[in-house]
Design a protein around this motif. Structure first.
Motif, PDB file in Angstrom:
ATOM      1  N   ASN A  98     -10.694   1.038   3.584  1.00  0.00           N
ATOM      2  CA  ASN A  98     -10.924   0.152   2.451  1.00  0.00           C
ATOM      3  C   ASN A  98     -10.239   0.580   1.155  1.00  0.00           C
ATOM      4  OD1 ASN A  98     -13.686   0.508   4.179  1.00  0.00           O
ATOM      5  ND2 ASN A  98     -13.285  -1.631   3.731  1.00  0.00           N
ATOM      6  N   ASP A  99     -10.193   1.867   0.854  1.00  0.00           N
ATOM      7  CA  ASP A  99      -9.678   2.341  -0.439  1.00  0.00           C
ATOM      8  C   ASP A  99      -8.170   2.551  -0.401  1.00  0.00           C
ATOM      9  OD1 ASP A  99     -12.235   2.334  -1.361  1.00  0.00           O
ATOM     10  OD2 ASP A  99     -12.389   4.483  -1.703  1.00  0.00           O
ATOM     11  N   PHE A 100      -7.482   2.187  -1.481  1.00  0.00           N
ATOM     12  CA  PHE A 100      -6.027   2.278  -1.491  1.00  0.00           C
ATOM     13  C   PHE A 100      -5.501   2.424  -2.915  1.00  0.00           C
ATOM     14  CE2 PHE A 100      -7.097  -2.135  -2.178  1.00  0.00           C
ATOM     15  CZ  PHE A 100      -6.244  -2.505  -3.207  1.00  0.00           C
ATOM     16  N   ILE A 126       0.835  -1.197   0.000  1.00  0.00           N
ATOM     17  CA  ILE A 126       0.000   0.000   0.000  1.00  0.00           C
ATOM     18  C   ILE A 126       0.873   1.252   0.000  1.00  0.00           C
ATOM     19  CG2 ILE A 126      -1.879   1.212   1.149  1.00  0.00           C
ATOM     20  CD1 ILE A 126      -2.716  -1.518   0.238  1.00  0.00           C
ATOM     21  N   GLN A 127       0.573   2.181  -0.884  1.00  0.00           N
ATOM     22  CA  GLN A 127       1.285   3.454  -0.954  1.00  0.00           C
ATOM     23  C   GLN A 127       0.464   4.601  -0.351  1.00  0.00           C
ATOM     24  OE1 GLN A 127       1.603   3.220  -5.188  1.00  0.00           O
ATOM     25  NE2 GLN A 127       3.676   2.411  -5.156  1.00  0.00           N
ATOM     26  N   ALA A 128      -0.845   4.533  -0.502  1.00  0.00           N
ATOM     27  CA  ALA A 128      -1.722   5.567   0.057  1.00  0.00           C
ATOM     28  C   ALA A 128      -3.105   4.972   0.266  1.00  0.00           C
ATOM     29  CB  ALA A 128      -1.805   6.780  -0.877  1.00  0.00           C
ATOM     30  N   ALA A 129      -3.792   5.475   1.271  1.00  0.00           N
ATOM     31  CA  ALA A 129      -5.166   5.049   1.558  1.00  0.00           C
ATOM     32  C   ALA A 129      -6.017   6.288   1.772  1.00  0.00           C
ATOM     33  CB  ALA A 129      -5.204   4.170   2.806  1.00  0.00           C
ATOM     34  N   SER A 130      -7.294   6.191   1.461  1.00  0.00           N
ATOM     35  CA  SER A 130      -8.185   7.331   1.701  1.00  0.00           C
ATOM     36  C   SER A 130      -9.261   6.942   2.700  1.00  0.00           C
ATOM     37  CB  SER A 130      -8.819   7.813   0.392  1.00  0.00           C
ATOM     38  OG  SER A 130      -9.699   6.842  -0.133  1.00  0.00           O
ATOM     39  N   LEU A 131      -9.748   7.947   3.424  1.00  0.00           N
ATOM     40  CA  LEU A 131     -10.768   7.728   4.443  1.00  0.00           C
ATOM     41  C   LEU A 131     -12.155   7.910   3.847  1.00  0.00           C
ATOM     42  CD1 LEU A 131      -9.237   9.636   7.503  1.00  0.00           C
ATOM     43  CD2 LEU A 131      -8.665   7.371   6.592  1.00  0.00           C
ATOM     44  N   GLU A 163      -2.694   6.186 -15.885  1.00  0.00           N
ATOM     45  CA  GLU A 163      -1.382   6.756 -16.139  1.00  0.00           C
ATOM     46  C   GLU A 163      -1.385   8.245 -15.802  1.00  0.00           C
ATOM     47  OE1 GLU A 163       1.886   7.094 -19.804  1.00  0.00           O
ATOM     48  OE2 GLU A 163       0.064   5.866 -20.018  1.00  0.00           O
ATOM     49  N   GLY A 164      -0.347   8.675 -15.094  1.00  0.00           N
ATOM     50  CA  GLY A 164      -0.222  10.089 -14.744  1.00  0.00           C
ATOM     51  C   GLY A 164      -0.921  10.482 -13.460  1.00  0.00           C
ATOM     52  N   ILE A 165      -1.640   9.553 -12.838  1.00  0.00           N
ATOM     53  CA  ILE A 165      -2.335   9.847 -11.576  1.00  0.00           C
ATOM     54  C   ILE A 165      -1.515   9.254 -10.438  1.00  0.00           C
ATOM     55  CG2 ILE A 165      -4.441   9.534 -10.234  1.00  0.00           C
ATOM     56  CD1 ILE A 165      -4.774  11.320 -12.664  1.00  0.00           C
ATOM     57  N   PRO A 166      -0.977  10.087  -9.521  1.00  0.00           N
ATOM     58  CA  PRO A 166      -0.137   9.578  -8.435  1.00  0.00           C
ATOM     59  C   PRO A 166      -0.956   8.785  -7.422  1.00  0.00           C
ATOM     60  CG  PRO A 166      -0.527  11.918  -8.163  1.00  0.00           C
ATOM     61  CD  PRO A 166      -1.100  11.559  -9.490  1.00  0.00           C
ATOM     62  N   PRO A 167      -0.286   7.982  -6.586  1.00  0.00           N
ATOM     63  CA  PRO A 167      -1.004   7.141  -5.618  1.00  0.00           C
ATOM     64  C   PRO A 167      -1.945   7.917  -4.700  1.00  0.00           C
ATOM     65  CG  PRO A 167       1.282   6.450  -5.763  1.00  0.00           C
ATOM     66  CD  PRO A 167       1.171   7.713  -6.570  1.00  0.00           C
ATOM     67  N   ASN A 168      -1.517   9.100  -4.219  1.00  0.00           N
ATOM     68  CA  ASN A 168      -2.379   9.870  -3.327  1.00  0.00           C
ATOM     69  C   ASN A 168      -3.738  10.141  -3.964  1.00  0.00           C
ATOM     70  OD1 ASN A 168      -0.457   9.972  -1.363  1.00  0.00           O
ATOM     71  ND2 ASN A 168       0.127  12.107  -1.671  1.00  0.00           N
ATOM     72  N   GLU A 169      -3.724  10.589  -5.212  1.00  0.00           N
ATOM     73  CA  GLU A 169      -4.982  10.887  -5.895  1.00  0.00           C
ATOM     74  C   GLU A 169      -5.753   9.617  -6.214  1.00  0.00           C
ATOM     75  OE1 GLU A 169      -4.480  13.437  -9.259  1.00  0.00           O
ATOM     76  OE2 GLU A 169      -3.306  14.911  -8.168  1.00  0.00           O
ATOM     77  N   ALA A 170      -5.044   8.578  -6.651  1.00  0.00           N
ATOM     78  CA  ALA A 170      -5.717   7.341  -7.032  1.00  0.00           C
ATOM     79  C   ALA A 170      -6.408   6.681  -5.847  1.00  0.00           C
ATOM     80  CB  ALA A 170      -4.714   6.376  -7.655  1.00  0.00           C
ATOM     81  N   SER A 171      -5.828   6.798  -4.650  1.00  0.00           N
ATOM     82  CA  SER A 171      -6.420   6.144  -3.483  1.00  0.00           C
ATOM     83  C   SER A 171      -7.781   6.723  -3.130  1.00  0.00           C
ATOM     84  CB  SER A 171      -5.481   6.262  -2.276  1.00  0.00           C
ATOM     85  OG  SER A 171      -5.449   7.591  -1.774  1.00  0.00           O
ATOM     86  N   GLY A 172      -8.043   7.949  -3.547  1.00  0.00           N
ATOM     87  CA  GLY A 172      -9.317   8.580  -3.238  1.00  0.00           C
ATOM     88  C   GLY A 172     -10.411   8.305  -4.241  1.00  0.00           C
ATOM     89  N   ILE A 173     -10.119   7.495  -5.253  1.00  0.00           N
ATOM     90  CA  ILE A 173     -11.084   7.279  -6.329  1.00  0.00           C
ATOM     91  C   ILE A 173     -12.093   6.166  -6.041  1.00  0.00           C
ATOM     92  CG2 ILE A 173     -11.320   6.572  -8.752  1.00  0.00           C
ATOM     93  CD1 ILE A 173      -8.601   7.924  -9.278  1.00  0.00           C
ATOM     94  N   PRO A 174     -11.680   4.978  -5.568  1.00  0.00           N
ATOM     95  CA  PRO A 174     -12.521   3.785  -5.713  1.00  0.00           C
ATOM     96  C   PRO A 174     -13.962   3.868  -5.245  1.00  0.00           C
ATOM     97  CG  PRO A 174     -10.315   3.142  -5.092  1.00  0.00           C
ATOM     98  CD  PRO A 174     -10.364   4.650  -5.013  1.00  0.00           C
ATOM     99  N   ILE A 175     -14.218   3.894  -3.949  1.00  0.00           N
ATOM    100  CA  ILE A 175     -15.599   3.769  -3.483  1.00  0.00           C
ATOM    101  C   ILE A 175     -16.463   4.918  -3.987  1.00  0.00           C
ATOM    102  CG2 ILE A 175     -17.083   3.926  -1.443  1.00  0.00           C
ATOM    103  CD1 ILE A 175     -15.175   2.131   0.031  1.00  0.00           C
ATOM    104  N   VAL A 176     -15.965   6.151  -3.900  1.00  0.00           N
ATOM    105  CA  VAL A 176     -16.821   7.287  -4.247  1.00  0.00           C
ATOM    106  C   VAL A 176     -17.082   7.361  -5.744  1.00  0.00           C
ATOM    107  CG1 VAL A 176     -16.297   8.647  -2.201  1.00  0.00           C
ATOM    108  CG2 VAL A 176     -14.788   8.821  -4.183  1.00  0.00           C
ATOM    109  N   ALA A 177     -16.070   7.098  -6.570  1.00  0.00           N
ATOM    110  CA  ALA A 177     -16.268   7.151  -8.014  1.00  0.00           C
ATOM    111  C   ALA A 177     -17.165   6.016  -8.486  1.00  0.00           C
ATOM    112  CB  ALA A 177     -14.926   7.113  -8.738  1.00  0.00           C
TER     113      ALA A 177
END
Length: 350
Positions: A78-80, A51-56, A132-146
């Motif tokens: 859950n999101d990472f 895991i590189q980043a997780a979002s709340l 591509e081009g999306i860093p881990p911090n930003e990507a970790s915030g995508i899954p559940i909400v998107a």
């Protein structure tokens, strides 16, 4: 059980995780465990990720506050975003792949795995390759909400180009994706937020804005309904806005859908009101003649692939409110408990 493959990079024996050990607010419920074992045997159908980043997510702290202790004994969140270190025979992934995804709550309860860790295994069907081009911090915030926004608009709302959607909570994490997905689809978007966010949402593509601090939203919509009624209303705040639903005949088309991310009523009175007005009150007794739907997304990995393509094509972009270090998890929860974040709250785990 499938054991870690011989080609997997050497893993440390222990790691640091944030573990839920009891019910209550995060400061009471969470313990930092610096001696947690790194998973060595991965169940079939799961992939081991560094895991590189997780979002709340709000559901995280709400479960801590409300669920019994026996339900909570697991690593939090859950999101990472991270890097595959053992694909465990899953053909879609290989060692070194940059991925993002989620560990669904039922899987987390069963396996004890969570995103606030340095290593976790997640269902292969719930992860995808990072855009591509999306860093881990930003990507970790995508899954559940998107995925929630996508499922609400496409799977449940059946939204089509040219239709009208009202999003209650345009600056919530789900709302931000819903605005962008609806605009990419070619819809007219109405949204609510506090007045300070009007310019931000209009720049994002919102056509009509409602300031909830000036007047209750259902009253504003009853007094000045749209010229053509909404095809979809998405309640993206996560509270029990019963009046917005019960008054919706004034502004929601007869075949339209009222979709909620999952109301969480506060107190017995609001709970009973929600049960009666949304689930129990028959139409002949004054019940609302509009469809009420909860969002229960499925096929997470497939939807993440679609969302990743939308991001790559420039149709959708992630929004991060703030980023915290792994040692500062409790401060990150303080921020989400206050509310009013514009985008995701992220924790760097690496």
């Amino acid at each position: 059980m499938a054991s870690t493959s011989a080609s997997t990079p050497s893993l440390p024996p222990v790691q640091t995780v944030w573990r839920i050990v009891r019910s209550g607010d995060p400061a009471k419920a969470l313990v930092k465990d610096e001696n947690a074992p790194v998973p060595k045997k991965i169940p079939k159908g799961y992939v081991l990720v560094k895991i590189q980043a997780a979002s709340l997510n709000p559901v995280g702290f709400k479960l801590m506050q409300l669920a019994p202790n026996s339900f909570l004994q697991r690593v939090a969140e859950n999101d990472f975003a991270g890097e595959v270190v053992d694909p465990n025979g899953e053909p879609r992934f290989k060692i070194g792949d940059q991925v993002f995804g989620t560990i669904p709550i039922p899987d987390s309860i069963k396996t004890g795995q969570g995103a606030l860790a340095q290593y976790s295994y997640a269902p292969a069907k719930s992860i995808a390759h990072r855009p591509e081009g999306i860093p881990p911090n930003e990507a970790s915030g995508i899954p559940i909400v998107a995925v929630t926004a996508h499922a609400a608009l496409y799977q449940i709302g059946k939204l089509e180009a040219g239709q009208r959607i009202f999003i209650n909570g345009g600056t919530t994490s789900v709302g931000l994706y819903a605005v962008q997905i609806a605009k990419a689809l070619g819809c007219k978007v109405y949204a609510s937020a506090s007045g300070k966010n009007e310019e931000f949402l209009r720049n994002l593509g919102v056509d009509e804005f409602y300031d909830y601090t000036k007047q209750p939203i259902h009253e504003a919509l009853v007094q000045n309904p749209p010229s053509s009624k909404f095809d979809v209303i998405l309640e993206a705040v996560g509270n029990a806005f019963v009046p917005l639903y019960t008054h919706s005949e004034a502004y929601l088309a007869p075949n339209g859908a009222y979709i909620s991310v999952g109301p969480t009523p506060h107190g017995l009175g609001e709970t009973l009101s929600l049960l009666w007005n949304v689930f129990l009150r028959p139409k002949w007794a004054g019940g609302t003649r509009r469809r009420f739907k909860f969002i229960i997304p499925s096929k997470t990995g497939e939807l993440l692939d679609e969302i990743a393509k939308m991001i790559t094509d420039g149709k959708v972009k992630p929004f991060i409110d703030s980023v915290y270090k792994f040692d500062d998890v409790l401060s990150a929860y303080d921020k989400i408990l206050i509310g009013h974040a514009r985008g995701k709250i992220v924790v760097e785990t690496a």
